[in-house]
Each structure stands twice: as C-alpha cells, then as structure tokens.
Write an enzyme that holds these catalytic residues in place. Structure first.
Site, short mmCIF file in Angstrom:
data_model
loop_
_atom_site.label_atom_id
_atom_site.label_comp_id
_atom_site.label_asym_id
_atom_site.label_seq_id
_atom_site.Cartn_x
_atom_site.Cartn_y
_atom_site.Cartn_z
CE LYS A 59 -4.48 -4.38 -9.92
NZ LYS A 59 -3.92 -4.61 -8.57
CB SER A 93 -1.59 -1.46 -7.84
OG SER A 93 -2.04 -2.79 -7.59
CB SER A 109 -2.91 -3.66 -4.70
OG SER A 109 -1.68 -3.02 -4.91
N1 GLN Z 1 1.89 -0.72 -2.90
C1 GLN Z 1 2.53 -2.00 -2.87
C2 GLN Z 1 3.61 -2.05 -3.91
O1 GLN Z 1 3.81 -1.10 -4.55
C3 GLN Z 1 1.54 -3.09 -3.05
C4 GLN Z 1 1.11 -3.29 -4.43
C5 GLN Z 1 0.16 -4.42 -4.60
O2 GLN Z 1 -0.43 -4.92 -3.64
N2 GLN Z 1 0.01 -4.86 -5.81
O3 GLN Z 1 4.26 -3.03 -4.08
#
Ligand code: GLN
Length: 499
Positions: free
Chosen positions: A82, A157, A181
């Site tokens: 990532k 994400s 994410s």
């Molecule tokens: N969807 C969640 C957020 O927007 C989690 C994101 C993540 O785990 N990085 O914060």
C-alpha cells in the site's frame, strides 16, 4: 506451464525448489500481468521493476544453493505494498497531491520483512487519500476498479491492495486497517484480508492515520498464504514500542484448521444480524457460514456486545483527532507540497494545504482540530475514550464465552462509483469493522461465495481475542474448506486474460 499468477505461496515455493520455473520467470509473469491488466484495474501507482528483478535474482541464487528455506516464508512470491508504506527509492504518496513528489529515504519494517522473507516487490498500491475512506474513490490519482465488476469500487482504503490480489497481479499484498481498510476491501474483492491484533506488526515507516488504531496486515487468495505473510511480517521491532513478539505459529493454526475447530466456541452477535442497513444477502451468508461451522463441529454460542452501537461515533471522534495530530507534519516545511512563493509562513501553509489535501482529508483535519479545541474536547474526545474502554471490555467479556466471533465484514457488497456520495453514509458502512480497531483485537475477512442478490463476492469477518489471532485463522481455514479457496476474478482468470 500452469499460470503462475494463480498460484499460492506453497505452489510457488515448490515450483522453485523443483526447478519448474525460476524466480525471474515469476517476476516477469507478475510484471506482464500488471502491464496487461492494470490499465483496467488501476491498482498500482508505481511499479518497481528493477527492485523486483533484483529480488528475484536473490531468490534464484538461493534456489541454486538449495537454500530457499533460509530465505524465508515468501521466497519468490510476488508482493506489493500500500502506498502509505515507505520503501526506499519509491514514491510514497498516500494517494495525495501533498506527497506527490516525496521519495522514501528509508523502508518500513513490514516492507523490509516481506522483502527479507524472499518476496518480489512489484510496486506501490492505490488507496484512499491518507487512508480516509471506504472505496478508494478519494485517491488523488484516480480510483481503483473492482476486478469482479469494473463499474464498482474495490472498497477501501486499501482498495489497490485487495484488487491487485483479486486480479491476479500479485500473490500477497500488504494493507493497513484503521477502521476496516483491510477487511472491507477484502470482502468487496472476494479475497482473504487480515488485520492482526494491534501490536502484532510494526507500524514503523507506515504513514500514520490513527496511531492507536492503525495495524498492517496481508491480503491473499488463501488463508494459508495470509498465514505465510503473517509469519514474515509479525513480531517485535525495536523501532515501534507498541510491537510485540508472540511467537504464534500461524501455519500450524491453518493446517489444523478444519480439525481443530471441533469443540471451538464461535460467538454470534444477534444485534449484528438485526442491524439496520445489513443487506439480506450478507445476512444469509452469515447464517450459512454459521451452519457450516456448526457442521464442522464448532459450538455456536450467542454473545452480547452492549456498546456496539456507540462504536461508529467513538471512531469518528478518535480517528479524526489522531489524524489531525498526525497530519500536522504535512505543512510544506517538514513534509508536503512545497510552494515557496509566499511572503509569510502562514501563507505558505495555507497554499500548500489548500492545494495538497483533497476534500475528505480536509474534512478529517477540520473535524479533528475542532474536536480537540479548548472547551470542546471534554464534550467529545474524553467521552469517546470512555466509550473505547466500554467497547474493549465488551470484547473481553464476550471472549469469556467464545474463542472467536463470526460477524459481517461490510453491510453490503461492492457499490458503484459515486453511489455513496454522503460522507456520513460512507462512514456508516464501517459499522462492523471499526469496533475491532477500537478494542485492538484481530479481525479478518474470508470470502464465502457470491451474494444471492448482486452476484458479487461476500466476505465474513472473524474476530479473535487479543493476541489469539491463531483462533481466527483456524475458523477461517474451516470456512475455506467448506467454501473453497478464493480465485482470481473471472475476468482476469480465463483466456480473456491471455492465458
Ligand atoms: N473507512 C474508515 C475511514 O474512513 C476506515 C479507514 C481505514 O481503516 N484506514 O476512516
């Protein structure tokens, strides 16, 4: 020769050991697959061809000396990271204009360990900007598409990490999970995704979102491959004081999986199944998976998580507060888009941040700065910390009655681009994943086939007591045995993909 890009870790290792193919050929196959497929998926932001070939040569040298085992668990395995993970010499942009020209001067521990374990590093993967989001639509460099349906999001994400594995462009990828994410995109893309217990994997060199919530973990097409990856990346790192050595034998847990589930107590949370917004097809899959675990000899018990309702609110206070503090370094002086045409420093900050951050990043920063301002933090931040204690306690109590919990990962299957435009609606899609980060437990997604309404992949989430991540791998292995191992998405698995 069988298609290397559909192989798992063990097959690659066996093929290398028996001289069926070389690591160079594996690297070439992966780079070719990316060249051929990523035009439609857009999982990669950068391809590290020379690093991949160098790593492959190291593996081939080890294979020639019959020393593959010494190399490590990911020998010859195509991996990718990532884009919030530093890898020396690569751009680490976090999918943000703010870091568009930033080149990493050092390597994150998780990346280093994957490479040291013999992994072939293919490149850096698309994500929501600074990991804020659930769809990869907030990337400043354009979204990633779901390999199962290119009109739909891959989740987020870590959408690039999930899609690269689902499209057969990598065997194992790493993502990070602050509120879901890893688990949510794994569910959307029909692959395995593991968020280990907080502290299992070093966060050193991973650009921080919420330091008390962030955890790195692997994506793979099988539970065993995820276990190999965990074996490579877990453990104490002197550069991250929250990381721990636990010496968990992930692979044995997976091998024992289906047998050792006999007598295991798997918890079910009634309120989760009755949750508003949970789609029928996901509910059906949870019920079906419960039945399969029961058939495999697990004992199903009902457990309560009384404060589950408060998790989203607590997360969307704690997350932005931590993000606000962590993102303060992107000020164009220490890091960030340099714009020096300003007379004073505050003008420079303003210009850099206005141009460098996208809308969602700005929303989180503003929210965090407001929530932590004098007179406000005792109304939101302190209560959110108290809720965190209550939620953590809920899990401790639930795990007195069971060894793992089975829950939805996402309330629904992958949605279309632009379908969820209201940020609050998007936040609600994290309802089943954020509590686990708040409590610090490990959670993972395992695919359980296609939904009866949308025909798209559905994943279920398995949650483990803290530092007993082997428990969830056992349950996952049993489910995988019942449902079959995940495969590359049909569009990229057949003749269409040129094999
Ligand atoms: N969807 C969640 C957020 O927007 C989690 C994101 C993540 O785990 N990085 O914060």
């Amino acid at each position: 020769m069988p298609d290397i890009m559909q192989m798992g870790v063990r097959q690659i290792r066996e093929g290398l050991a028996e001289g069926e193919f070389s690591a160079r050929e594996v690297a070439r196959a992966a780079l070719d697959a990316i060249a051929e497929r990523d035009g439609s998926v857009h999982a990669f932001l950068e391809i590290t061809e020379s690093q991949a070939l160098e790593a492959a040569d190291r593996v081939d040298a080890a294979a020639a000396q019959r020393a593959l085992d010494e190399l490590g668990p990911l020998a010859g395995v195509p991996v990718a990271f990532k884009d919030n993970m530093n890898q020396e010499g690569t751009h680490t942009t976090c999918s943000s204009r703010m870091l568009e020209s930033y080149v990493s001067p050092y390597t994150a521990t998780c990346v280093q360990r994957a490479i040291d374990a013999g992994g072939i590093p293919l490149g850096k993967l698309n994500m929501d900007e600074f990991a804020f989001g659930s769809s990869t639509e907030t990337s400043a460099f354009g979204p990633t598409r779901n390999p199962w349906d290119l009109e739909r999001v891959p989740g987020g994400s870590s959408g690039g990490s999930a899609a690269a594995v689902a499209a057969g462009m990598a065997c194992v990828t790493l993502g990070s999970d602050t509120g879901g994410s890893i688990r949510q995109p794994a569910s959307f893309c029909g692959v395995v995704g593991v968020k280990p217990t907080y502290g299992m994997v070093s966060r050193y060199g991973v650009v921080a979102f919420g330091s008390s919530l962030d955890q790195v973990g692997p994506f793979a097409r099988s539970v065993e491959d995820a276990a190999w990856a965990l074996q490579a990346i877990c453990g104490h790192d002197p550069r991250d004081c929250t990381s721990q050595d636990l010496d968990i034998d992930f692979l044995s847990a997976v091998r024992e999986g289906a047998q050792s589930i006999r007598g295991m107590r798997v918890g079910i949370v009634k309120e989760f199944l009755e949750a508003k917004g949970l789609s029928d097809e996901v509910r059906e899959k949870i019920q079906e998976a419960t039945g399969k675990l029961c058939d495999a000899g697990a004992e199903i018990v009902e457990v309560q998580l009384p404060h589950a309702d408060a998790a989203i609110s607590a997360y969307y206070v704690l997350g932005p507060c931590e993000a606000f503090s962590n993102l303060a370094r992107f000020d164009s002086v220490r890091y960030g888009l340099a714009d020096h045409g300003h007379k004073d420093l505050s003008g420079q900050y303003e210009a850099s941040r206005a141009a460098g951050f996208g809308a969602e990043a700005k929303r989180r920063i503003l929210l965090g700065s407001y929530l932590l301002s004098a007179g406000v933090y005792d109304t939101y931040y302190y209560p959110a910390q108290q809720v965190r204690t209550l939620i953590t306690r809920d899990y401790v109590q639930a795990f007195e009655k069971c060894d793992a919990i089975l829950a939805p990962a996402s309330p629904r299957t992958a949605f279309k681009f632009g379908e969820i435009s209201d940020p609050a609606q998007m936040y609600l899609s994290d309802i089943f994943t954020v509590p686990i980060n708040i409590a610090g437990n490990g959670g993972m997604t395992v695919p359980v086939g296609l939904g009866s309404q949308t025909g798209l992949p559905v994943g279920v989430q398995i949650i483990a007591p803290q530092f007993k991540d082997a428990n969830m791998l056992r349950v996952a292995a049993a489910l995988e045995q019942a449902y079959g191992t995940a495969s590359v998405a049909p569009e990229f698995a057949g003749e269409k993909a040129g094999e």
